[in-house]
Design a protein around this motif. Structure first.
Motif, PDB file in Angstrom:
ATOM      1  N   GLU A 167       0.828  -1.201   0.000  1.00 16.50           N
ATOM      2  CA  GLU A 167       0.000   0.000   0.000  1.00 16.50           C
ATOM      3  C   GLU A 167       0.861   1.249   0.000  1.00 16.50           C
ATOM      4  O   GLU A 167       2.018   1.211   0.414  1.00 16.50           O
ATOM      5  N   SER A 168       0.258   2.374  -0.455  1.00 18.62           N
ATOM      6  CA  SER A 168       0.972   3.638  -0.493  1.00 18.62           C
ATOM      7  C   SER A 168      -0.022   4.782  -0.667  1.00 18.62           C
ATOM      8  O   SER A 168      -1.141   4.581  -1.149  1.00 18.62           O
ATOM      9  N   PHE A 224       5.823   2.257  -1.586  1.00 18.48           N
ATOM     10  CA  PHE A 224       4.974   1.123  -1.225  1.00 18.48           C
ATOM     11  C   PHE A 224       5.607   0.290  -0.119  1.00 18.48           C
ATOM     12  O   PHE A 224       6.815   0.042  -0.126  1.00 18.48           O
ATOM     13  N   VAL A 261       1.425  -4.485   3.411  1.00 21.68           N
ATOM     14  CA  VAL A 261       0.263  -4.223   4.246  1.00 21.68           C
ATOM     15  C   VAL A 261       0.385  -5.039   5.528  1.00 21.68           C
ATOM     16  O   VAL A 261       0.667  -6.240   5.488  1.00 21.68           O
ATOM     17  N   TYR A 263      -8.837  -6.180   1.985  1.00 20.03           N
ATOM     18  CA  TYR A 263      -7.973  -5.061   2.401  1.00 20.03           C
ATOM     19  C   TYR A 263      -8.836  -4.052   3.137  1.00 20.03           C
ATOM     20  O   TYR A 263      -9.841  -3.576   2.598  1.00 20.03           O
ATOM     21  N   LYS A 315      -4.932   3.475   2.745  1.00 20.45           N
ATOM     22  CA  LYS A 315      -4.112   4.092   1.697  1.00 20.45           C
ATOM     23  C   LYS A 315      -4.879   4.155   0.381  1.00 20.45           C
ATOM     24  O   LYS A 315      -5.767   3.357   0.113  1.00 20.45           O
ATOM     25  N   TYR A 362      -3.570   3.778  -2.730  1.00 25.67           N
ATOM     26  CA  TYR A 362      -3.075   2.861  -3.761  1.00 25.67           C
ATOM     27  C   TYR A 362      -2.640   1.537  -3.146  1.00 25.67           C
ATOM     28  O   TYR A 362      -2.084   1.498  -2.047  1.00 25.67           O
ATOM     29  N   VAL A 363      -2.878   0.467  -3.890  1.00 21.86           N
ATOM     30  CA  VAL A 363      -2.355  -0.849  -3.532  1.00 21.86           C
ATOM     31  C   VAL A 363      -1.704  -1.445  -4.776  1.00 21.86           C
ATOM     32  O   VAL A 363      -1.948  -1.004  -5.905  1.00 21.86           O
TER      33      VAL A 363
END
Length: 128
Positions: free
Chosen positions: A57-58, A66, A69, A92, A96, A98-99
């Protein structure tokens, strides 16, 4: 029965293919959705192909931002090694934007696999 199709977004993280090296997907934007799940579909394994899946994630799309997780942000667990002809589903619940998925090759030759990220609870529905 109720139709869920208008209430989910689907992004192909890894196109079904025979993977012979570590695969890192592109960043997947979760903007506009409140939940997500990763679905990994595997086929044949050649010469003991050993691959470990992870989700990262990010807040940005910068590759170096990144991180893996944390377990408390996943519903379910990824296996230590993918098996032939299987399906893995992990939710999830992180925050965040983005993944991305990573299928890390640990040994052997290859595995046939594909990965989808299913996004749910959209801010605006129906999802097209």
């Amino acid at each position: 029965m109720r139709d869920i199709a208008p209430n989910i977004g689907i992004t192909q993280a890894v196109a079904p293919a025979v993977l012979s090296a570590t695969n890192t997907s592109a960043a997947i934007d979760l903007l506009g959705f409140e939940s997500a799940a990763v679905v990994i579909n595997t086929g044949a394994i050649v010469s003991s192909g050993d691959f470990t899946p992870t989700l990262q994630e990010s807040d940005t799309t910068t590759p170096g931002d990144f991180t893996d997780v944390a377990a408390d942000r996943l519903v379910g667990t990824f296996p230590a090694s993918l098996t032939a002809d299987g399906v893995v589903k992990v939710g999830y619940i992180g925050t965040k934007r983005y993944v991305r998925t990573v299928l890390t090759k640990n040994g052997g030759t290859s595995i046939a696999a594909g990965v989808l990220v299913i996004k749910g609870h959209p801010a605006d529905a129906p999802v097209t």
